[in-house]
Design a protein around this motif. Structure first.
Motif, mmCIF file in Angstrom:
data_model
loop_
_atom_site.group_PDB
_atom_site.id
_atom_site.type_symbol
_atom_site.label_atom_id
_atom_site.label_comp_id
_atom_site.label_asym_id
_atom_site.label_seq_id
_atom_site.Cartn_x
_atom_site.Cartn_y
_atom_site.Cartn_z
ATOM 1 N N THR A 110 1.104 -1.330 -0.153
ATOM 2 C CA THR A 110 0.135 0.027 0.021
ATOM 3 C C THR A 110 0.886 1.247 0.004
ATOM 4 O O THR A 110 1.972 1.207 0.645
ATOM 5 N N VAL A 111 0.425 2.422 -0.654
ATOM 6 C CA VAL A 111 1.175 3.664 -0.842
ATOM 7 C C VAL A 111 0.253 4.757 -0.486
ATOM 8 O O VAL A 111 -0.928 4.853 -0.736
ATOM 9 N N GLY A 165 -4.729 -5.449 -6.558
ATOM 10 C CA GLY A 165 -6.095 -5.721 -5.937
ATOM 11 C C GLY A 165 -6.160 -6.303 -4.702
ATOM 12 O O GLY A 165 -7.244 -6.325 -3.822
ATOM 13 N N GLU A 166 -4.870 -6.796 -4.185
ATOM 14 C CA GLU A 166 -4.904 -7.516 -2.981
ATOM 15 C C GLU A 166 -3.915 -6.628 -2.289
ATOM 16 O O GLU A 166 -2.766 -6.308 -2.330
ATOM 17 N N TYR A 167 -4.565 -5.987 -0.918
ATOM 18 C CA TYR A 167 -3.751 -5.229 -0.175
ATOM 19 C C TYR A 167 -4.546 -5.347 1.410
ATOM 20 O O TYR A 167 -5.545 -5.828 1.554
ATOM 21 N N LYS A 168 -3.775 -4.659 2.154
ATOM 22 C CA LYS A 168 -4.205 -4.764 3.624
ATOM 23 C C LYS A 168 -5.209 -3.428 4.081
ATOM 24 O O LYS A 168 -4.570 -2.421 3.675
ATOM 25 N N PHE A 169 -6.118 -3.722 4.851
ATOM 26 C CA PHE A 169 -6.895 -2.307 5.264
ATOM 27 C C PHE A 169 -7.507 -2.987 6.444
ATOM 28 O O PHE A 169 -8.511 -3.797 6.341
ATOM 29 N N TYR A 170 -7.252 -2.494 7.632
ATOM 30 C CA TYR A 170 -7.864 -2.838 8.944
ATOM 31 C C TYR A 170 -8.873 -1.748 9.343
ATOM 32 O O TYR A 170 -8.258 -1.108 10.301
ATOM 33 N N VAL A 171 -10.095 -1.595 9.446
ATOM 34 C CA VAL A 171 -10.870 -0.660 9.583
ATOM 35 C C VAL A 171 -11.075 -0.479 11.065
ATOM 36 O O VAL A 171 -11.008 0.501 11.642
ATOM 37 N N SER A 243 -2.950 -0.037 7.355
ATOM 38 C CA SER A 243 -2.496 -0.547 6.462
ATOM 39 C C SER A 243 -1.034 -1.334 6.301
ATOM 40 O O SER A 243 -0.599 -1.923 5.435
ATOM 41 N N SER A 244 -1.023 -1.944 7.582
ATOM 42 C CA SER A 244 0.147 -2.978 7.684
ATOM 43 C C SER A 244 0.051 -3.872 9.095
ATOM 44 O O SER A 244 -0.659 -3.443 9.795
ATOM 45 N N ASP A 245 0.749 -4.696 9.134
ATOM 46 C CA ASP A 245 1.004 -5.646 10.323
ATOM 47 C C ASP A 245 2.026 -5.510 11.125
ATOM 48 O O ASP A 245 3.100 -4.896 10.450
ATOM 49 N N GLU A 246 2.337 -5.919 12.287
ATOM 50 C CA GLU A 246 3.658 -6.014 13.079
ATOM 51 C C GLU A 246 4.777 -6.510 12.182
ATOM 52 O O GLU A 246 4.259 -7.661 11.585
ATOM 53 N N ASN A 247 5.786 -6.108 12.296
ATOM 54 C CA ASN A 247 6.720 -6.659 11.544
ATOM 55 C C ASN A 247 6.882 -6.348 10.244
ATOM 56 O O ASN A 247 8.043 -6.595 9.536
ATOM 57 N N ASP A 248 5.903 -5.731 9.517
ATOM 58 C CA ASP A 248 5.764 -5.339 8.347
ATOM 59 C C ASP A 248 7.167 -4.172 8.059
ATOM 60 O O ASP A 248 7.362 -3.457 8.895
ATOM 61 N N VAL A 249 7.339 -3.824 6.915
ATOM 62 C CA VAL A 249 8.475 -3.000 6.626
ATOM 63 C C VAL A 249 7.666 -1.579 6.069
ATOM 64 O O VAL A 249 6.761 -1.455 5.210
ATOM 65 N N VAL A 250 7.964 -0.540 6.698
ATOM 66 C CA VAL A 250 7.407 0.669 6.338
ATOM 67 C C VAL A 250 8.486 1.651 5.959
ATOM 68 O O VAL A 250 9.672 1.753 6.511
#
Length: 322
Positions: A110-111, A165-171, A243-250
């Motif tokens: 995600t950007v 079309g596959e991405y993370k989003f945690y409302v 838009s990310s989980d723990e340990n993801d790279v930002v």
């Protein structure tokens, strides 16, 4: 005048550097001279011109890209001036580095790209060439001088994009706790869609693309630096949690005084930032060190974001994992 030479009010909490800190933190900075592996740059600040570093970055290692480039206006950043261009020139400048940075994104990355009314048209043109645009967030930037012959400019944009079309989003991680103005009750007398607790009457609401609960860092806030366009930690927390989980790279290619890296660390993500100015890089490293002792984010606690000017928003929050 150096940061530590400025005369500041007694209650001023702006983060500054003394000479010994500059030496200490500059030793932690890195520059890239050859193609790297992710483990060689993760959780580091790269002190370098983006155009010099970009081709040395690894392929497909970024989960979340946050971009806050210079807007299309003349602005000084610690003595370095970015000059306003015409629309075509600014669009070309954006594409010159963005077209080369897409390769570092994972397939489900995600950007988020920041801009103002001058630059947003160019951002849309460039982003739509390389990504799918999902939304445009507008946030209220309440700082700024009034205008006599125009409307006061008090908003900025953030373009929400994805690589596929596959991405993370945690409302559920980014709901806002708002005061209840009309506390309706059921026939049985129970609160309807709101809660009555020790903090008052509040309702959890879904986040929209209009953000009015942010405070631009200023001199009495502990996250404040002398960077002229510093984003609030709360703004980055919303984006990182959604838009990310723990340990993801930002990753932030224009990291300034390091807000993206600092909030990523506070929220248990890995980070990489690129910044051309050494002073801002050193401020980033100092803030990262401070985050180890104080991981709170103003306006975020108990897993929710509090609207601006509530007591919990103004007070010292405790860190809660998303």
């Amino acid at each position: 005048m150096l940061d530590n030479e400025k005369t500041r009010a007694g209650r001023n909490r702006t983060i500054t550097l003394n000479d010994s800190e500059r030496i200490k933190y500059s030793a932690r900075l890195i520059t890239l001279t050859e193609k790297t592996k992710p483990e060689e740059i993760l959780n580091h600040t790269i002190n370098q011109d983006l155009f010099q570093a970009i081709d040395y970055l690894p392929d497909e290692f970024v989960d979340l890209l946050f971009v806050d480039p210079p807007y299309n206006l003349t602005k000084s950043f610690n003595g370095k001036t970015f000059s306003q261009m015409n629309h075509s020139q600014y669009t070309d400048w954006l594409d010159a580095w963005f077209s080369r940075i897409v390769r570092i994104l994972k397939p489900n990355a995600t950007v988020y790209i920041c801009g103002d009314w001058r630059s947003s048209h160019s951002i849309f043109e460039v982003a739509s060439k390389h990504l799918s645009i999902l939304n445009r967030i507008t946030w209220e930037r309440e700082k700024g001088r009034g205008a006599l012959a125009n409307w006061k400019n008090a908003s900025e944009d953030i373009w929400h994009c994805t690589k596929s079309g596959e991405y993370k989003f945690y409302v559920d991680r980014v709901k806002i706790k708002r005061k209840v103005i009309a506390p309706y009750r059921t026939e049985e007398g129970d609160p309807k869609d709101w809660h009555d607790d020790s903090d008052g009457k509040f309702r959890l609401t879904h986040p929209s693309n209009l953000w009015t609960d942010l405070t631009v860092p200023f001199w009495s806030m502990p996250e404040n630096t002398d960077h002229p366009t510093q984003k609030p930690e709360k703004l980055l927390a919303k984006i990182i949690l959604a838009s990310s989980d723990e340990n993801d790279v930002v990753f932030d290619p224009f990291s300034g005084a390091g807000t993206t890296s600092v909030v990523a660390k506070k929220l248990n993500r890995r980070y990489v930032g690129i910044e051309i100015d050494e002073t801002y890089c050193c401020l980033t490293e100092k803030r990262l060190e401070m985050a180890e002792a104080e991981p709170s984010i103003q306006g975020y606690s108990e897993g929710v974001f509090w609207e601006r000017n509530t007591l919990r928003e103004q007070g010292k929050s405790t860190k809660t994992k998303g």
